[in-house]
Design an enzyme around this catalytic site. Structure first.
Site, PDB file in Angstrom:
ATOM      1  N   THR A   1     -58.941   6.717 109.673  1.00  0.00           N
ATOM      2  CA  THR A   1     -60.217   6.139 109.238  1.00  0.00           C
ATOM      3  C   THR A   1     -61.178   5.870 110.403  1.00  0.00           C
ATOM      4  O   THR A   1     -62.368   5.739 110.190  1.00  0.00           O
ATOM      5  CB  THR A   1     -59.967   4.802 108.509  1.00  0.00           C
ATOM      6  OG1 THR A   1     -59.337   3.904 109.424  1.00  0.00           O
ATOM      7  CG2 THR A   1     -59.123   4.985 107.268  1.00  0.00           C
ATOM      8  N   ASP A   2     -60.666   5.793 111.658  1.00  0.00           N
ATOM      9  CA  ASP A   2     -61.532   5.429 112.777  1.00  0.00           C
ATOM     10  C   ASP A   2     -62.703   6.387 112.954  1.00  0.00           C
ATOM     11  O   ASP A   2     -63.817   5.973 113.231  1.00  0.00           O
ATOM     12  CB  ASP A   2     -60.736   5.356 114.088  1.00  0.00           C
ATOM     13  CG  ASP A   2     -59.768   4.183 114.096  1.00  0.00           C
ATOM     14  OD1 ASP A   2     -58.933   4.102 115.000  1.00  0.00           O
ATOM     15  OD2 ASP A   2     -59.845   3.367 113.155  1.00  0.00           O
TER      16      ASP A   2
ATOM     17  N   THR B   1     -53.512   6.509 110.098  1.00  0.00           N
ATOM     18  CA  THR B   1     -52.621   5.444 109.623  1.00  0.00           C
ATOM     19  C   THR B   1     -51.858   5.851 108.380  1.00  0.00           C
ATOM     20  O   THR B   1     -50.708   5.465 108.179  1.00  0.00           O
ATOM     21  CB  THR B   1     -53.458   4.184 109.329  1.00  0.00           C
ATOM     22  OG1 THR B   1     -54.081   3.788 110.533  1.00  0.00           O
ATOM     23  CG2 THR B   1     -52.622   3.057 108.788  1.00  0.00           C
TER      24      THR B   1
ATOM     25  N   SER C   1     -56.899   9.323 114.586  1.00  0.00           N
ATOM     26  CA  SER C   1     -58.223   9.976 114.608  1.00  0.00           C
ATOM     27  C   SER C   1     -59.082   9.542 115.790  1.00  0.00           C
ATOM     28  O   SER C   1     -60.134  10.124 116.035  1.00  0.00           O
ATOM     29  CB  SER C   1     -58.957   9.726 113.297  1.00  0.00           C
ATOM     30  OG  SER C   1     -59.450   8.409 113.231  1.00  0.00           O
TER      31      SER C   1
HETATM   32  N1  ASP Z   1     -56.335   4.358 114.074  1.00  0.00           N
HETATM   33  C1  ASP Z   1     -56.221   4.918 112.787  1.00  0.00           C
HETATM   34  C2  ASP Z   1     -56.898   6.271 112.795  1.00  0.00           C
HETATM   35  O1  ASP Z   1     -57.988   6.419 112.738  1.00  0.00           O
HETATM   36  C3  ASP Z   1     -56.857   4.001 111.783  1.00  0.00           C
HETATM   37  C4  ASP Z   1     -56.663   4.424 110.350  1.00  0.00           C
HETATM   38  O2  ASP Z   1     -56.345   5.552 110.044  1.00  0.00           O
HETATM   39  O3  ASP Z   1     -56.872   3.562 109.503  1.00  0.00           O
HETATM   40  O4  ASP Z   1     -56.333   7.262 112.887  1.00  0.00           O
END
Ligand code: ASP
Length: 370
Positions: A134-135, A57, A101
């Protein structure tokens, strides 16, 4: 006469003034202000931090085509959006990937670990900041914490709001990550996940919120530190450290969540389809039903290593229950109770252990609950 002198003087001044203002250095008398010299020297002496970008993200923005957030920004653009970063460190950028991710794999983390170790071998490099989604950041950070050979600081950072959001959290997170890498207080943390000013160890961090910026915490093990007023406030150094070599090929390890009425079929399927290890996410303090217990015994007879975690958010798995499928009977049957490690990380640790031909005793040692 006086007018002629004044006229000539004006000509000379008007000719020299541009040289003074804009001309080559060597024509301009050098103004040696100590502050200027010192700030120039300070800038030269700044540490070098390498930002390795992988996507997430933090590098995504809303796409008119899909109407959703998609990977968009390059590494350099990420850094440019962070005011004052150039006063903290010399920033170099290495673009590793640009993916959400949710698309990451252990094979990619194995490659990322190699890339980061290579960068950290350079004497001029103080540390690395990895931008990541973050995932699956908690697992990615843990994979590098297990496999990096360098002791230099590595900080995983990301964002919960993309760049087209009202107030993206990415830039402040990057600033704090670079600040952490260059802080003497933060040298014994191992790999960390640092978002929203909180510093989490890769071993204990987990994502707890799907959209809120305060999503990462380390449960009962607490934070390693907090960043405020341009300073790292350290609470304690890293708690545990396991190191395993990066294998050429990663072992096949399944992660299966059990549930009420589970007939054990997925465990048997994994065994029959080449799994060398299975992580079973059990219920409570590490219990499964009799059908799943029978399937686990089938796996153990086939020399598949079985590790037991729990779906419960806090606490660890223990050999408390002696009924069919209880933690005690699972341990007695030869399954490994992993203590307080969350399932996705237990899978990576088991993967690396099996890929390095670790014995069952070694593996039990890695999962000992301190
Ligand atoms: N879907 C995103 C990821 O993991 C979520 C994030 O980065 O907050 O790449």
């Amino acid at each position: 006469m006086r007018n002629q002198i004044a006229f000539v003087f004006m000509i000379v001044v008007s000719l020299l003034y541009p040289v003074w203002c804009y001309g080559p250095e060597r024509y301009r008398p050098i103004v040696r202000s100590p502050e200027l010299e010192q700030s120039k020297q300070q800038l030269e002496e700044l540490p070098t931090v390498v930002v390795v970008t992988t996507g997430g993200t933090i590098a995504e923005k809303a796409s008119p085509k899909t109407g959703g957030a998609v990977p968009a920004l390059t590494g350099h653009t990420l850094g440019d959006a962070v005011a004052g970063l150039d006063k903290l460190a010399h920033i170099q950028v290495v673009a590793f990937s640009n993916i959400d991710s949710s698309h990451m794999t252990p094979e990619m983390w194995n490659k990322l670990s190699e890339t980061v170790d290579e960068i950290l071998r350079k004497p001029e490099v103080t540390g690395v900041v990895v931008t990541h989604g973050t995932d699956t950041m908690a697992e990615g950070a843990y994979f590098l914490d297990l496999t990096l050979t360098s002791e230099k600081p590595v900080v995983f950072v990301g964002a919960m709001r993309d760049v087209s959001d009202l107030s993206p959290d990415g830039p402040a997170n990057i600033y704090n990550a670079v600040l952490q890498v260059t802080s003497p207080e933060a040298q014994q943390f191992g790999v960390t996940v640092t978002l929203n000013q909180y510093i989490n160890s890769a071993r204990y961090v987990r994502k707890t919120e799907t959209t809120n910026v305060q999503t990462f915490n380390s449960g009962e093990n607490g934070y390693l530190g907090y960043i405020a007023m341009g300073k790292v406030h350290k609470f304690h150094d890293r708690i545990s450290e396991i190191k395993l070599p990066r294998p050429k090929k990663l072992a096949q390890v399944a992660l299966l969540k059990t549930y009420a009425g589970d007939d054990g079929g997925f465990v048997r399927y994994a065994v029959d389809n080449g799994a060398q290890g299975i992580v079973v996410e059990a219920v409570g303090a590490g219990n499964v039903n009799p059908d799943v217990f029978a399937a686990i015994k089938y796996a153990l007879e086939k020399k598949v290593v079985v590790a037991i975690t729990t779906r419960v958010f806090n606490g660890a798995v223990y050999p408390i229950y002696g009924d069919v499928g209880g933690g005690k009977s699972l341990q007695d049957a030869g399954a490994i109770l992993v203590g307080d490690m969350i399932s996705p990380k237990a899978r990576l640790l088991l993967m690396l252990a099996l890929s390095n031909k670790a014995t069952l005793e070694d593996i039990k040692g890695y999962f000992v609950f301190r």
